[in-house]
Motif scaffolding. Structure first.
Motif, PDB file in Angstrom:
ATOM      1  N   THR A  47       0.444 -10.684 -20.959  1.00  0.00           N
ATOM      2  CA  THR A  47       1.176  -9.412 -20.887  1.00  0.00           C
ATOM      3  C   THR A  47       0.375  -8.359 -20.133  1.00  0.00           C
ATOM      4  OG1 THR A  47       2.261  -9.895 -23.000  1.00  0.00           O
ATOM      5  CG2 THR A  47       2.288  -7.611 -22.242  1.00  0.00           C
ATOM      6  N   LEU A  48      -0.908  -8.262 -20.436  1.00  0.00           N
ATOM      7  CA  LEU A  48      -1.767  -7.295 -19.744  1.00  0.00           C
ATOM      8  C   LEU A  48      -1.863  -7.612 -18.246  1.00  0.00           C
ATOM      9  CD1 LEU A  48      -4.701  -6.972 -22.330  1.00  0.00           C
ATOM     10  CD2 LEU A  48      -2.937  -5.276 -21.839  1.00  0.00           C
ATOM     11  N   ALA A  49      -2.001  -8.904 -17.934  1.00  0.00           N
ATOM     12  CA  ALA A  49      -2.093  -9.301 -16.519  1.00  0.00           C
ATOM     13  C   ALA A  49      -0.806  -8.968 -15.775  1.00  0.00           C
ATOM     14  CB  ALA A  49      -2.398 -10.794 -16.424  1.00  0.00           C
ATOM     15  N   ALA A  50       0.335  -9.175 -16.421  1.00  0.00           N
ATOM     16  CA  ALA A  50       1.616  -8.861 -15.781  1.00  0.00           C
ATOM     17  C   ALA A  50       1.747  -7.370 -15.521  1.00  0.00           C
ATOM     18  CB  ALA A  50       2.765  -9.345 -16.668  1.00  0.00           C
ATOM     19  N   LEU A  51       1.307  -6.555 -16.488  1.00  0.00           N
ATOM     20  CA  LEU A  51       1.378  -5.099 -16.310  1.00  0.00           C
ATOM     21  C   LEU A  51       0.496  -4.637 -15.153  1.00  0.00           C
ATOM     22  CD1 LEU A  51       1.316  -3.891 -20.030  1.00  0.00           C
ATOM     23  CD2 LEU A  51       3.241  -3.760 -18.441  1.00  0.00           C
ATOM     24  N   VAL A  52      -0.732  -5.144 -15.104  1.00  0.00           N
ATOM     25  CA  VAL A  52      -1.652  -4.732 -14.044  1.00  0.00           C
ATOM     26  C   VAL A  52      -1.181  -5.248 -12.688  1.00  0.00           C
ATOM     27  CG1 VAL A  52      -4.020  -4.896 -13.184  1.00  0.00           C
ATOM     28  CG2 VAL A  52      -3.602  -4.547 -15.612  1.00  0.00           C
ATOM     29  N   LEU A  53      -0.641  -6.458 -12.650  1.00  0.00           N
ATOM     30  CA  LEU A  53      -0.095  -6.982 -11.393  1.00  0.00           C
ATOM     31  C   LEU A  53       1.056  -6.112 -10.902  1.00  0.00           C
ATOM     32  CD1 LEU A  53      -0.047 -10.865 -11.855  1.00  0.00           C
ATOM     33  CD2 LEU A  53      -1.235  -9.593 -10.064  1.00  0.00           C
ATOM     34  N   GLY A  54       1.880  -5.653 -11.840  1.00  0.00           N
ATOM     35  CA  GLY A  54       2.972  -4.756 -11.458  1.00  0.00           C
ATOM     36  C   GLY A  54       2.447  -3.458 -10.867  1.00  0.00           C
ATOM     37  N   LEU A  55       1.377  -2.915 -11.463  1.00  0.00           N
ATOM     38  CA  LEU A  55       0.769  -1.694 -10.933  1.00  0.00           C
ATOM     39  C   LEU A  55       0.192  -1.921  -9.540  1.00  0.00           C
ATOM     40  CD1 LEU A  55      -1.098  -0.311 -14.091  1.00  0.00           C
ATOM     41  CD2 LEU A  55       0.910   0.673 -12.985  1.00  0.00           C
ATOM     42  N   LEU A  56      -0.452  -3.065  -9.335  1.00  0.00           N
ATOM     43  CA  LEU A  56      -1.038  -3.368  -8.025  1.00  0.00           C
ATOM     44  C   LEU A  56       0.048  -3.519  -6.965  1.00  0.00           C
ATOM     45  CD1 LEU A  56      -3.835  -5.953  -8.959  1.00  0.00           C
ATOM     46  CD2 LEU A  56      -4.119  -3.554  -8.346  1.00  0.00           C
ATOM     47  N   ILE A  57       1.133  -4.195  -7.312  1.00  0.00           N
ATOM     48  CA  ILE A  57       2.233  -4.368  -6.359  1.00  0.00           C
ATOM     49  C   ILE A  57       2.839  -3.015  -5.995  1.00  0.00           C
ATOM     50  CG2 ILE A  57       4.565  -5.290  -6.091  1.00  0.00           C
ATOM     51  CD1 ILE A  57       3.699  -7.656  -7.835  1.00  0.00           C
ATOM     52  N   ALA A  58       3.078  -2.177  -7.011  1.00  0.00           N
ATOM     53  CA  ALA A  58       3.670  -0.857  -6.761  1.00  0.00           C
ATOM     54  C   ALA A  58       2.760   0.002  -5.895  1.00  0.00           C
ATOM     55  CB  ALA A  58       3.958  -0.156  -8.084  1.00  0.00           C
ATOM     56  N   SER A  59       1.448  -0.048  -6.176  1.00  0.00           N
ATOM     57  CA  SER A  59       0.491   0.756  -5.414  1.00  0.00           C
ATOM     58  C   SER A  59       0.412   0.303  -3.959  1.00  0.00           C
ATOM     59  CB  SER A  59      -0.892   0.665  -6.070  1.00  0.00           C
ATOM     60  OG  SER A  59      -1.846   1.409  -5.352  1.00  0.00           O
ATOM     61  N   ALA A  60       0.317  -1.017  -3.746  1.00  0.00           N
ATOM     62  CA  ALA A  60       0.228  -1.543  -2.380  1.00  0.00           C
ATOM     63  C   ALA A  60       1.511  -1.273  -1.600  1.00  0.00           C
ATOM     64  CB  ALA A  60      -0.066  -3.047  -2.423  1.00  0.00           C
ATOM     65  N   LYS A  61       2.670  -1.467  -2.236  1.00  0.00           N
ATOM     66  CA  LYS A  61       3.953  -1.233  -1.555  1.00  0.00           C
ATOM     67  C   LYS A  61       4.135   0.242  -1.237  1.00  0.00           C
ATOM     68  CE  LYS A  61       7.994  -2.838  -0.156  1.00  0.00           C
ATOM     69  NZ  LYS A  61       8.641  -1.608   0.311  1.00  0.00           N
ATOM     70  N   SER A  62       3.751   1.116  -2.162  1.00  0.00           N
ATOM     71  CA  SER A  62       3.878   2.549  -1.933  1.00  0.00           C
ATOM     72  C   SER A  62       3.007   2.997  -0.757  1.00  0.00           C
ATOM     73  CB  SER A  62       3.489   3.314  -3.197  1.00  0.00           C
ATOM     74  OG  SER A  62       3.511   4.705  -2.980  1.00  0.00           O
ATOM     75  N   SER A  63       1.776   2.479  -0.698  1.00  0.00           N
ATOM     76  CA  SER A  63       0.874   2.826   0.400  1.00  0.00           C
ATOM     77  C   SER A  63       1.417   2.312   1.736  1.00  0.00           C
ATOM     78  CB  SER A  63      -0.514   2.231   0.140  1.00  0.00           C
ATOM     79  OG  SER A  63      -1.386   2.457   1.217  1.00  0.00           O
ATOM     80  N   PHE A  64       1.946   1.089   1.740  1.00  0.00           N
ATOM     81  CA  PHE A  64       2.503   0.516   2.964  1.00  0.00           C
ATOM     82  C   PHE A  64       3.698   1.325   3.449  1.00  0.00           C
ATOM     83  CE2 PHE A  64       5.224  -2.400   5.315  1.00  0.00           C
ATOM     84  CZ  PHE A  64       4.334  -3.040   6.149  1.00  0.00           C
TER      85      PHE A  64
ATOM     86  N   ALA B 182       0.865 -14.580  -4.794  1.00  0.00           N
ATOM     87  CA  ALA B 182       1.211 -13.216  -5.200  1.00  0.00           C
ATOM     88  C   ALA B 182       0.072 -12.247  -4.898  1.00  0.00           C
ATOM     89  CB  ALA B 182       1.551 -13.197  -6.691  1.00  0.00           C
ATOM     90  N   LEU B 183      -1.153 -12.636  -5.242  1.00  0.00           N
ATOM     91  CA  LEU B 183      -2.302 -11.766  -4.949  1.00  0.00           C
ATOM     92  C   LEU B 183      -2.527 -11.638  -3.452  1.00  0.00           C
ATOM     93  CD1 LEU B 183      -4.187 -10.323  -7.026  1.00  0.00           C
ATOM     94  CD2 LEU B 183      -2.778 -12.123  -8.015  1.00  0.00           C
ATOM     95  N   PHE B 184      -2.247 -12.721  -2.710  1.00  0.00           N
ATOM     96  CA  PHE B 184      -2.365 -12.662  -1.248  1.00  0.00           C
ATOM     97  C   PHE B 184      -1.408 -11.630  -0.673  1.00  0.00           C
ATOM     98  CE2 PHE B 184      -0.196 -14.076   2.624  1.00  0.00           C
ATOM     99  CZ  PHE B 184      -1.218 -13.948   3.544  1.00  0.00           C
ATOM    100  N   LEU B 185      -0.161 -11.627  -1.134  1.00  0.00           N
ATOM    101  CA  LEU B 185       0.822 -10.669  -0.631  1.00  0.00           C
ATOM    102  C   LEU B 185       0.418  -9.237  -0.964  1.00  0.00           C
ATOM    103  CD1 LEU B 185       4.189 -12.489  -1.443  1.00  0.00           C
ATOM    104  CD2 LEU B 185       3.110 -12.185   0.793  1.00  0.00           C
ATOM    105  N   ILE B 186      -0.109  -9.022  -2.164  1.00  0.00           N
ATOM    106  CA  ILE B 186      -0.564  -7.678  -2.547  1.00  0.00           C
ATOM    107  C   ILE B 186      -1.686  -7.223  -1.624  1.00  0.00           C
ATOM    108  CG2 ILE B 186      -1.701  -6.353  -4.362  1.00  0.00           C
ATOM    109  CD1 ILE B 186      -0.218  -8.084  -6.406  1.00  0.00           C
ATOM    110  N   ALA B 187      -2.669  -8.112  -1.407  1.00  0.00           N
ATOM    111  CA  ALA B 187      -3.790  -7.757  -0.530  1.00  0.00           C
ATOM    112  C   ALA B 187      -3.337  -7.583   0.914  1.00  0.00           C
ATOM    113  CB  ALA B 187      -4.881  -8.832  -0.618  1.00  0.00           C
ATOM    114  N   ASP B 188      -2.336  -8.366   1.327  1.00  0.00           N
ATOM    115  CA  ASP B 188      -1.848  -8.281   2.704  1.00  0.00           C
ATOM    116  C   ASP B 188      -1.127  -6.951   2.941  1.00  0.00           C
ATOM    117  OD1 ASP B 188      -1.842 -10.041   5.099  1.00  0.00           O
ATOM    118  OD2 ASP B 188       0.300  -9.652   5.031  1.00  0.00           O
TER     119      ASP B 188
END
Length: 253
Positions: A50-67, A222-228
Motif C-alpha cells: 500500500t505504501l509503495a503504491a501511494l509513493v509510486l502514485g506521487l512519483l507519477i503525478a510529479s513527473a507528469k506534472s513537470s513534463f 513503470a519506474l522506467f517511464l517515471i524516470a523517462d
C-alpha cells in the motif's frame, strides 16, 4: 542517472529479490514457512504494498506534472517568438538585422535541445544562448523610432523579449529533476522486499519463476517511464520540437 539504468536496477533488485526468497525457502526451518508465519508476512507485505503504491502514485503525478509544465512552457515560448517577429516586422525594414538575429537564435536553440546526431541536449542554460538573447535585446533598444507606430512596435518588442527571458529561466528551473532520489530509493527497497516475500512462499517451478519475471519486468517498466518523463530532452518520451519549428517557419511573413 538515465531512465534505462534506473529500470535495469529496479528489475535486478525485484527479480533478484524473488530468487533470493526462493533460495531462503529451501534453507529455512519448516516453522519459518508455516501457515502462521505466512499470515504475518502477508499482513506486513500488504502494508508495504500500500505504501509503495501511494509513493509510486506521487512519483507519477510529479513527473507528469513537470513534463506537462515544460511542454506548455515551450508552446508559450513559441507563441511569444512569433509575436516578437511580428512586432519587429511592424516597426519597419530597420529591424532586418534584429529579425535575422532572432531567426539564428531560434535555430541554434532547436539544434541544442534536439540535436540531430543523438548527442545529449545542452539545455537552455548555455552562455551562448544568454549572450545571443542579450545581443538581440540590445539591438531592439538601439532602434530610434521616428513615429508613434514605431515607438509602439519597439515597446511591444521589448515587452515580449522580457516575457521570453522570464519563460526561458522558468524552463531552466523546471528542468531540474522532479523525482526526489530518496523517494526512488525507498520505493525500490519496498519493491525488493515485496518480491522477496513472493519468492519465499512460492514453489520453485518454471511457471512461478516466469510469472515473477514478468511482474518484475512490469514494475521496472513503470519506474522506467517515471524516470523517462523526468528527462524531457533525453529519454524516449521527449517534448516535441514542433512548436519552435512552426514558429521558425512563420518568421519573415
Amino acid at each position: 542517472m538515465g531512465s534505462l539504468v534506473i529500470g535495469g536496477i529496479v528489475f535486478a533488485c525485484t527479480f533478484g529479490g524473488a530468487l533470493v526468497g526462493m533460495l531462503l525457502r529451501a534453507v529455512l526451518p519448516e516453522h519459518h514457512v508455516s501457515q502462521e508465519s505466512k499470515d504475518v508476512v502477508k499482513l506486513g507485505m500488504g502494508l508495504i504494498a500500500t505504501l509503495a503504491a501511494l509513493v509510486l502514485g506521487l512519483l507519477i503525478a510529479s513527473a507528469k506534472s513537470s513534463f506537462d509544465a515544460q511542454r506548455s512552457g515551450f508552446q508559450q515560448l513559441a507563441a511569444n517568438l512569433v509575436m516578437l517577429d511580428r512586432a519587429l516586422a511592424r516597426y519597419g525594414p530597420e529591424t532586418k538585422d534584429a529579425r535575422e538575429a532572432l531567426r539564428r537564435l531560434v535555430t541554434v536553440t532547436i539544434e541544442r535541445l534536439w540535436p540531430e546526431d543523438d548527442s545529449k541536449s545542452s539545455g537552455l542554460g548555455s552562455t551562448s544562448l544568454t549572450a545571443s538573447g542579450v545581443n538581440l535585446i540590445d539591438q531592439i533598444r538601439e532602434l530610434t523610432p521616428k513615429n508613434e507606430g514605431q515607438r509602439w512596435a519597439q515597446s511591444q518588442a521589448l515587452q515580449i523579449t522580457t516575457d521570453l527571458a522570464r519563460s526561458r529561466w522558468l524552463l531552466i528551473e523546471q528542468n531540474e529533476s522532479a523525482i526526489p532520489t530518496a523517494f526512488l530509493v525507498v520505493v525500490v527497497f519496498w519493491l525488493t522486499v515485496l518480491f522477496t516475500s513472493f519468492g519465499l512462499f512460492s514453489p520453485g517451478n518454471s511457471t512461478v519463476i516466469a510469472t515473477l519475471f514478468v511482474c518484475a519486468l512490469s514494475v521496472a517498466g513503470a519506474l522506467f517511464l517515471i524516470a523517462d518523463l523526468d528527462e524531457p530532452f533525453g529519454g524516449l518520451i521527449q517534448i516535441s520540437s514542433t512548436p519552435l519549428r512552426n514558429a521558425l517557419s512563420e518568421f519573415g511573413q
